[in-house]
Design a protein around this motif. Structure first.
Motif, PDB file in Angstrom:
ATOM      1  N   GLY A   8      55.748  85.069  40.718  1.00 46.61           N
ATOM      2  CA  GLY A   8      57.111  84.937  41.229  1.00 46.61           C
ATOM      3  C   GLY A   8      57.502  85.932  42.304  1.00 46.61           C
ATOM      4  N   GLY A   9      56.536  86.666  42.841  1.00 48.66           N
ATOM      5  CA  GLY A   9      56.864  87.689  43.840  1.00 48.66           C
ATOM      6  C   GLY A   9      56.437  87.304  45.243  1.00 48.66           C
ATOM      7  N   ARG A  10      56.935  88.092  46.203  1.00 46.70           N
ATOM      8  CA  ARG A  10      56.495  87.967  47.595  1.00 46.70           C
ATOM      9  C   ARG A  10      55.553  89.132  47.857  1.00 46.70           C
ATOM     10  NH1 ARG A  10      60.581  89.147  52.624  1.00 46.70           N
ATOM     11  NH2 ARG A  10      58.981  89.482  54.223  1.00 46.70           N
ATOM     12  N   VAL A  11      54.278  88.820  48.036  1.00 41.40           N
ATOM     13  CA  VAL A  11      53.254  89.857  48.204  1.00 41.40           C
ATOM     14  C   VAL A  11      53.198  90.290  49.672  1.00 41.40           C
ATOM     15  CG1 VAL A  11      50.772  90.350  48.077  1.00 41.40           C
ATOM     16  CG2 VAL A  11      51.891  89.033  46.251  1.00 41.40           C
ATOM     17  N   ASP A  23      50.498  84.733  43.344  1.00 46.26           N
ATOM     18  CA  ASP A  23      50.330  85.477  42.098  1.00 46.26           C
ATOM     19  C   ASP A  23      49.225  86.511  42.294  1.00 46.26           C
ATOM     20  OD1 ASP A  23      52.091  83.587  41.126  1.00 46.26           O
ATOM     21  OD2 ASP A  23      50.517  82.378  40.172  1.00 46.26           O
ATOM     22  N   VAL A  24      49.334  87.631  41.570  1.00 48.89           N
ATOM     23  CA  VAL A  24      48.298  88.670  41.645  1.00 48.89           C
ATOM     24  C   VAL A  24      47.814  88.949  40.233  1.00 48.89           C
ATOM     25  CG1 VAL A  24      47.759  91.035  42.353  1.00 48.89           C
ATOM     26  CG2 VAL A  24      49.430  89.709  43.666  1.00 48.89           C
ATOM     27  N   LEU A  25      46.504  88.871  40.033  1.00 48.67           N
ATOM     28  CA  LEU A  25      45.922  89.146  38.720  1.00 48.67           C
ATOM     29  C   LEU A  25      45.197  90.493  38.745  1.00 48.67           C
ATOM     30  CD1 LEU A  25      45.263  88.079  35.817  1.00 48.67           C
ATOM     31  CD2 LEU A  25      43.124  87.187  36.791  1.00 48.67           C
ATOM     32  N   LYS A  36      47.797  81.031  44.624  1.00 47.56           N
ATOM     33  CA  LYS A  36      48.884  80.256  44.024  1.00 47.56           C
ATOM     34  C   LYS A  36      48.425  79.665  42.699  1.00 47.56           C
ATOM     35  CE  LYS A  36      51.058  79.225  48.471  1.00 47.56           C
ATOM     36  NZ  LYS A  36      52.153  80.161  48.578  1.00 47.56           N
ATOM     37  N   GLY A  37      49.295  79.761  41.695  1.00 51.91           N
ATOM     38  CA  GLY A  37      49.054  79.104  40.409  1.00 51.91           C
ATOM     39  C   GLY A  37      47.853  79.611  39.631  1.00 51.91           C
ATOM     40  N   ILE A  38      47.656  80.932  39.606  1.00 55.68           N
ATOM     41  CA  ILE A  38      46.559  81.484  38.812  1.00 55.68           C
ATOM     42  C   ILE A  38      46.871  81.270  37.330  1.00 55.68           C
ATOM     43  CG2 ILE A  38      45.359  83.627  38.142  1.00 55.68           C
ATOM     44  CD1 ILE A  38      45.707  84.617  40.982  1.00 55.68           C
ATOM     45  N   GLU A  39      45.898  80.800  36.562  1.00 55.29           N
ATOM     46  CA  GLU A  39      46.083  80.572  35.124  1.00 55.29           C
ATOM     47  C   GLU A  39      45.779  81.853  34.367  1.00 55.29           C
ATOM     48  OE1 GLU A  39      47.076  77.790  33.363  1.00 55.29           O
ATOM     49  OE2 GLU A  39      47.613  76.937  35.318  1.00 55.29           O
ATOM     50  N   ALA A  40      46.710  82.251  33.484  1.00 54.16           N
ATOM     51  CA  ALA A  40      46.501  83.458  32.693  1.00 54.16           C
ATOM     52  C   ALA A  40      45.722  83.122  31.432  1.00 54.16           C
ATOM     53  CB  ALA A  40      47.843  84.056  32.328  1.00 54.16           C
TER      54      ALA A  40
END
Ligand SMILES: [Zn+2]
Length: 449
Positions: A8-11, A23-25, A36-40
């Motif tokens: 949900g952030g702006r990187v 998303d950042v993992l 986009k849309g990385i699955e946790a």
């Protein structure tokens, strides 16, 4: 170690020229991937930052942690906790402690502390910072020093500075110069100009800084060494650095937030937290600093975090020791006075506060590129709030920003994959649920498990 997924952030990552909603993992203390849309997976903590900015952890290349010697004012522990609170995940600690950091064992002392963020020692140029005998630079570099500086004092002798540049160059580290001609400074306590005349305080001319900057640029040119000018405060210094860069000299420089936020008219309040070295300059200097930040002449913003006790600052302006705290207000003051005013973009601000200081010190910070250290600062650039004395985690409270409204606030700091500061986190609540009290970010608070 639990994985963290920031959604949900702006990187904003200047090193990879990224400005995107992704998303950042984080895993194993590293940035694993982004997209986009990385699955946790099952063991992952998911943090929805709800539109906030996700940036590489900030790097403050100029802080005074007062440890050893003045642990009543700050310790490595309290200063790094304050840094985490300010979104800073790496600091470079100046060696003007008591005793000075001038031996390998003192460098190891600074490095060996358990801290929430990374601490890099800067070692002294001369033994005891007395300006006479060079320290053992090779051994200090071997022990982990990242630069050399006698900060707090200039190296008065040009011969000593020339040799220092030669030796530092041999070990591949920069010299950080506190540029001040003590003869021109005399017994001055604020910027020399109309404001000093009106306030009846002794002035320090801009030339006291510029003469020293010019000398060190000439010495950097003749030695070919890496020179970094600390806390540039005047229009003339910005111009000298600009020309030196055009001439191909290996020079970088920093300024501090107070030099682009305050001018010498503010000092007429006699608030002793405004006594700093170099002094807060004129409105024209402030404007030139902003131009230098925008056009790349100035490479970094560093706080020059300088804690002093209440007793030491509760005196006449002339008698107060120079310095203000700043590691916690570094980002909000920059957002308020540089970004909101349109002087620099958010991306340039992140570059000045993270990417570029990391590269000057050659330390592994300042980017969110996959594989790099999982240092992340999440902040809301639109959150307006009033600074209060009890908000600070530093042991000292000498900030002129107390009582002022700033726009922008850190909501989450992650260092090497661990959450080291979280807005509204409480000690007995580790499930990440936010508790509402006082003034808050208008929207929902960030952390959801
Ligand atoms: Zn200094």
């Amino acid at each position: 170690m639990r994985k963290i997924l920031i959604t949900g952030g702006r990187v904003i990552d200047p090193a990879t020229r990224t400005d995107d909603h992704v998303d950042v993992l984080l895993a194993e203390g590293r940035v694993a991937e982004w997209g986009k849309g990385i699955e946790a997976g099952g063991e992952t903590l998911t943090v929805d930052v709800d539109g906030a900015i996700v940036a590489p952890g900030l790097v403050d290349m100029h802080v005074h942690l007062r440890d050893p010697g003045r642990e009543d004012e700050e310790t490595i522990e309290s200063g790094t906790a304050a840094a985490a609170h300010g979104g800073v995940t790496a600091v470079a600690a100046m060696p003007n402690t008591e005793p000075a950091i001038d031996t390998p064992s003192w460098v190891e002392y600074v490095r060996s502390q358990e801290t929430p963020i990374a601490v890099y020692p800067i070692a002294a140029i001369t033994v005891g910072r007395e300006g006479k005998t060079l320290t053992g630079m090779a051994e200090l570099a071997e022990a982990g020093a990242v630069a050399f500086s006698d900060d707090g004092s200039p190296v008065v002798s040009p011969t000593v500075m020339r040799r220092a540049l030669e030796y530092a160059s041999m070990v591949g580290l920069p010299i950080i110069s506190h540029c001040e001609d003590l003869d021109l400074k005399g017994s001055g306590v604020m910027n020399e100009g109309l404001a000093s005349t009106l306030s009846g305080l002794r002035g320090i001319p801009a030339a006291a800084e510029e003469v020293a900057v010019a000398r060190d640029i000439i010495l950097a040119r003749t030695t070919g060494a890496k020179l970094h000018i600390a806390h540039v405060s005047t229009e003339g210094s910005v111009e000298l650095v600009r020309r030196a860069k055009e001439d191909g000299i290996a020079i970088t420089c920093e300024t501090a937030p107070h030099y682009f936020s305050l001018n010498d008219d503010d000092v007429r309040s006699y608030d002793t937290s405004l006594r700093v070295s170099p002094p807060i300059r004129s409105a024209a200097d402030l404007a030139a600093i902003k131009v230098g930040l925008a056009d790349g002449t100035i490479d970094a913003i560093a706080s020059d975090h300088a804690p002093h006790s209440v007793e030491e600052k509760q005196v006449e302006f002339d008698a107060a020791p120079p310095g203000m705290i700043g590691v916690e207000t570094l980002l909000p003051v920059t957002l308020t006075n540089l970004v909101q005013s349109g002087t620099v973009t958010l991306e340039r601000a992140v570059e000045l506060l993270s990417t570029d200081p990391a590269s000057i010190l050659n330390i592994p910070h300042g980017t969110l590129e996959a594989g790099s250290r999982a240092d992340v600062t999440v902040f809301d650039p639109d959150w307006a709030w009033e600074v209060t004395a009890d908000w600070f985690r530093s042991k000292s409270k000498n900030s002129p920003f107390i009582g002022r409204t700033l726009q922008g606030r850190v909501i989450l700091t992650i260092s090497e994959g661990k959450i080291v500061f979280e807005e509204n986190a409480t000690s007995d609540n580790d499930d990440g649920e936010a508790h509402a009290e006082g003034e808050h970010r208008p929207e929902e608070l960030p952390v959801h498990v």
